[in-house]
Design a protein around this motif. Structure first.
Motif, PDB file in Angstrom:
ATOM      1  N   LEU A   8      40.455 104.218  -0.894  1.00  0.00           N
ATOM      2  CA  LEU A   8      41.469 103.573  -0.058  1.00  0.00           C
ATOM      3  C   LEU A   8      42.052 102.350  -0.761  1.00  0.00           C
ATOM      4  O   LEU A   8      43.254 102.068  -0.661  1.00  0.00           O
ATOM      5  CB  LEU A   8      40.856 103.181   1.294  1.00  0.00           C
ATOM      6  N   GLU A   9      41.184 101.640  -1.488  1.00  0.00           N
ATOM      7  CA  GLU A   9      41.672 100.453  -2.180  1.00  0.00           C
ATOM      8  C   GLU A   9      42.595 100.836  -3.331  1.00  0.00           C
ATOM      9  O   GLU A   9      43.613 100.191  -3.572  1.00  0.00           O
ATOM     10  CB  GLU A   9      40.488  99.601  -2.649  1.00  0.00           C
ATOM     11  N   LYS A  10      42.258 101.916  -4.017  1.00  0.00           N
ATOM     12  CA  LYS A  10      43.141 102.371  -5.094  1.00  0.00           C
ATOM     13  C   LYS A  10      44.477 102.835  -4.531  1.00  0.00           C
ATOM     14  O   LYS A  10      45.496 102.767  -5.205  1.00  0.00           O
ATOM     15  CB  LYS A  10      42.479 103.491  -5.896  1.00  0.00           C
ATOM     16  N   LEU A  11      44.455 103.332  -3.312  1.00  0.00           N
ATOM     17  CA  LEU A  11      45.708 103.757  -2.680  1.00  0.00           C
ATOM     18  C   LEU A  11      46.422 102.586  -2.009  1.00  0.00           C
ATOM     19  O   LEU A  11      47.487 102.759  -1.423  1.00  0.00           O
ATOM     20  CB  LEU A  11      45.432 104.860  -1.650  1.00  0.00           C
ATOM     21  N   GLU A  12      45.785 101.413  -2.062  1.00  0.00           N
ATOM     22  CA  GLU A  12      46.386 100.183  -1.529  1.00  0.00           C
ATOM     23  C   GLU A  12      46.675 100.277  -0.037  1.00  0.00           C
ATOM     24  O   GLU A  12      47.687  99.764   0.450  1.00  0.00           O
ATOM     25  CB  GLU A  12      47.676  99.857  -2.291  1.00  0.00           C
ATOM     26  N   LEU A  13      45.782 100.947   0.678  1.00  0.00           N
ATOM     27  CA  LEU A  13      45.981 101.082   2.113  1.00  0.00           C
ATOM     28  C   LEU A  13      45.031 100.156   2.856  1.00  0.00           C
ATOM     29  O   LEU A  13      43.831 100.182   2.606  1.00  0.00           O
ATOM     30  CB  LEU A  13      45.720 102.528   2.555  1.00  0.00           C
ATOM     31  N   PRO A  14      45.558  99.334   3.766  1.00  0.00           N
ATOM     32  CA  PRO A  14      44.679  98.478   4.559  1.00  0.00           C
ATOM     33  C   PRO A  14      43.793  99.348   5.453  1.00  0.00           C
ATOM     34  O   PRO A  14      44.285 100.281   6.082  1.00  0.00           O
ATOM     35  CB  PRO A  14      45.637  97.632   5.403  1.00  0.00           C
ATOM     36  N   TYR A  15      42.518  99.031   5.468  1.00  0.00           N
ATOM     37  CA  TYR A  15      41.606  99.868   6.252  1.00  0.00           C
ATOM     38  C   TYR A  15      40.533  99.020   6.892  1.00  0.00           C
ATOM     39  O   TYR A  15      40.324  97.862   6.554  1.00  0.00           O
ATOM     40  CB  TYR A  15      40.961 100.928   5.352  1.00  0.00           C
ATOM     41  N   ARG A  16      39.866  99.637   7.844  1.00  0.00           N
ATOM     42  CA  ARG A  16      38.666  99.029   8.409  1.00  0.00           C
ATOM     43  C   ARG A  16      37.584 100.093   8.527  1.00  0.00           C
ATOM     44  O   ARG A  16      37.875 101.290   8.577  1.00  0.00           O
ATOM     45  CB  ARG A  16      38.954  98.388   9.768  1.00  0.00           C
ATOM     46  N   ILE A  17      36.345  99.623   8.536  1.00  0.00           N
ATOM     47  CA  ILE A  17      35.211 100.538   8.668  1.00  0.00           C
ATOM     48  C   ILE A  17      34.519 100.256   9.985  1.00  0.00           C
ATOM     49  O   ILE A  17      34.207  99.109  10.291  1.00  0.00           O
ATOM     50  CB  ILE A  17      34.200 100.349   7.521  1.00  0.00           C
ATOM     51  N   LEU A  18      34.314 101.305  10.745  1.00  0.00           N
ATOM     52  CA  LEU A  18      33.646 101.177  12.031  1.00  0.00           C
ATOM     53  C   LEU A  18      32.301 101.864  11.974  1.00  0.00           C
ATOM     54  O   LEU A  18      32.203 102.992  11.482  1.00  0.00           O
ATOM     55  CB  LEU A  18      34.483 101.835  13.133  1.00  0.00           C
ATOM     56  N   ARG A  19      31.311 101.152  12.435  1.00  0.00           N
ATOM     57  CA  ARG A  19      30.028 101.824  12.646  1.00  0.00           C
ATOM     58  C   ARG A  19      30.062 102.347  14.071  1.00  0.00           C
ATOM     59  O   ARG A  19      30.147 101.566  15.021  1.00  0.00           O
ATOM     60  CB  ARG A  19      28.877 100.853  12.435  1.00  0.00           C
ATOM     61  N   LEU A  20      30.015 103.660  14.213  1.00  0.00           N
ATOM     62  CA  LEU A  20      30.218 104.247  15.531  1.00  0.00           C
ATOM     63  C   LEU A  20      29.061 103.926  16.466  1.00  0.00           C
ATOM     64  O   LEU A  20      27.901 103.912  16.063  1.00  0.00           O
ATOM     65  CB  LEU A  20      30.374 105.762  15.425  1.00  0.00           C
ATOM     66  N   CYS A  21      29.408 103.688  17.701  1.00  0.00           N
ATOM     67  CA  CYS A  21      28.389 103.408  18.713  1.00  0.00           C
ATOM     68  C   CYS A  21      27.783 104.716  19.206  1.00  0.00           C
ATOM     69  O   CYS A  21      28.332 105.798  18.982  1.00  0.00           O
ATOM     70  CB  CYS A  21      28.985 102.639  19.877  1.00  0.00           C
ATOM     71  N   GLY A  22      26.652 104.612  19.857  1.00  0.00           N
ATOM     72  CA  GLY A  22      25.889 105.785  20.295  1.00  0.00           C
ATOM     73  C   GLY A  22      26.724 106.818  21.027  1.00  0.00           C
ATOM     74  O   GLY A  22      26.581 108.015  20.800  1.00  0.00           O
TER      75      GLY A  22
END
Length: 423
Positions: A312-326
């Motif tokens: 994603l960083e090489k594609l220069e796209l802003p992103y976020r990572i979510l740890r999914l809840c139960g």
RNA sequence: GGAGAGAUGGGUGAGAGGCUGAAACCAACGGUUUGCUAAACCGUCAUACGCUGUUAAGGUGUAUCGCGGGUUCGAAUCCCGCUCUCUCCGCCA
């Protein structure tokens, strides 16, 4: 599928963890264990009878040989008695086993300790954010307008040929797809993955192995004449390579990557938010799959997350990572990280990757084990992640990189596309 | 689509009602020998679920020779059904 003995030995822990996944039928566990007790008792009886019958059969053989016919005949009577008794018992045993199994398969995988409490997507934990959300120029539009403007994708044509959700990629749209696929594959190969080109149709055993069957049958296209299923993800064929396999400890971890089109019926899932590339029946995805030693699987999950971040960083796209809840995690997963890129024109986050550790949940179904240096065979852990799914990457890229002059292609992709601008 | 052959342990492959959870060979593992490698020799080498045992070592039972059923006191072996694979012909990128 959970292991019954594990449930028995860690009853409270299992119940608590299932509660975290908001499982409704937790009480069924007690019922299941009760049935299992009954089963064990009955099985012991059946096996003891069988042992006696086997012994008798052996003796009869000896008696016949030595010509003692009468003794043999007497023993046959006892053997017949045993056989009559066995029939009923075995039927009952089979029913008990079926009942236990049918309860067991309703339980999802246990969530890892660090899985956040929660029921809905809003309760997922944002663990990392990267990149700046771009502010677009006046007159910027969503991707469904851009693809028309630059003649990249034709949805109406797809409708004509096949139906809704089957886009036709054209011109630079098609070349961009090909470029992304190659880019993703090359990055994975650089990271030590072996490229696999699997079949796109699988049999029902494979569908069962990774957990699509029997529960999610309606999500897959089914070629009924030959009883084959179109794969919803490369995870299915690539993980099932190791179905019914006993690996050597030193073979682990196994790292495979594959590009495939993915086919999803998405029955009932179509609504207002699914315009354009947001939800499709056929889309392209590069999937990374690892078969891991249980001691290493979480470290490997981190490694896979890093890999996706890198893309994603090489594609220069802003992103976020979510740890999914139960409550938002998939049935088979023990820990899942979802990646979302920010689509500036739609002003919303779009899921582009889901990276999970299934621990031994799939392995138990698939009977994929490894032989440790010493001790009994153990189930492996399986992991997979999208690296990446193309449509929403494309959507965000088009939207975020649009300028009045055209759409800019990220540097990392230019070597693959052969152009740096869509105009 | 037509005809035939077959499915046995990690692999090749024997077995044709009881002596077979299964020969032999190969691979793998442990050892002896050896300056090292190789060779030779010896040994180990399926899985699941039980019972017993201190959750050990070990012992022991049951099931499994593609899957399901049948015959029989007893089935890898005989019978029936199914699935799959291979070969040849046809068609075809």
């Amino acid at each position: 599928m959970l292991q019954l003995n594990y449930i028995r030995e860690n009853l409270d822990e299992v119940k608590n963890k299932l509660a975290k996944k908001h499982v409704k039928n937790i009480a069924d566990i007690d019922e299941m264990l009760k049935l299992d007790d009954e089963k064990k008792k009955l099985k012991l009886t059946v096996e003891n009878n069988q042992a006696e019958a086997n012994l008798i059969a052996k003796k009869i053989g000896e008696l016949m040989k030595s010509g003692q016919k009468e003794e043999a005949e007497t023993m046959k009577l006892r053997s017949n008695e045993l056989k009559d008794a066995a029939k009923e018992q075995e039927a009952l045993l089979k029913k008990l086993e079926d009942d236990i199994y049918n309860i067991l398969v309703t339980f999802p995988n246990l969530p890892n300790e660090i899985v956040p409490e929660g029921k809905t997507p809003e309760e997922n934990l944002n663990v990392h954010e990267w990149g700046e959300i771009p502010s677009l120029y006046e007159g910027a539009v969503p991707h469904w307008d851009l693809i028309k403007k630059y003649d990249l994708i034709d949805f109406e044509l797809g409708v004509k040929i096949t139906g809704a959700g089957f886009p036709v990629y054209k011109n630079k749209g098609a070349r961009l797809q090909r470029a992304m696929i190659n880019f993703f594959l090359d990055e994975a190969i650089k990271a030590g993955y072996t490229e696999i080109m699997p079949p796109l149709l699988v049999n029902s055993d494979s569908g069962f192995g990774t957990g699509q069957l029997p529960d999610k049958e309606g999500q897959m296209y089914h070629a009924t004449v030959d009883d084959l299923y179109l794969i919803p993800t490369a995870e299915v064929p690539i993980t099932n390579i190791y179905r019914d396999v006993i690996l050597k400890e030193e073979d682990l971890p196994i790292k495979n990557v594959g590009y495939t089109p993915c086919f999803r019926r998405e029955a009932g899932a179509w609504g207002a938010h699914v315009r354009g590339l947001n939800r499709l029946h056929q889309f392209d995805k590069v999937e990374i799959v690892q078969i891991a030693h249980p001691d290493q699987s979480y470290q490997i999950l981190e490694e896979m997350v890093k890999h996706v971040q890198g893309l994603l960083e090489k594609l220069e796209l802003p992103y976020r990572i979510l740890r999914l809840c139960g409550g938002d995690m998939s049935f088979s997963s023990a820990l899942t990280y979802d990646f979302e890129t920010y689509s500036a024109a739609q002003q919303r986050w779009l899921e582009v990757s889901s990276t999970s550790n299934f621990e031994s949940f799939q392995a138990n179904r698939m009977k994929c084990r490894f032989k440790p240096k010493d001790g009994k065979n153990q189930l492996v852990h399986t992991l997979n992640g999208s690296a990446l799914a193309l449509p929403r990457i494309l959507a965000t890229m088009l939207e975020n990189n649009q300028t009045p002059e055209g759409i800019r292609i990220p540097k990392a992709l230019q070597a693959y596309t052969g152009f740096d601008m869509i105009s």
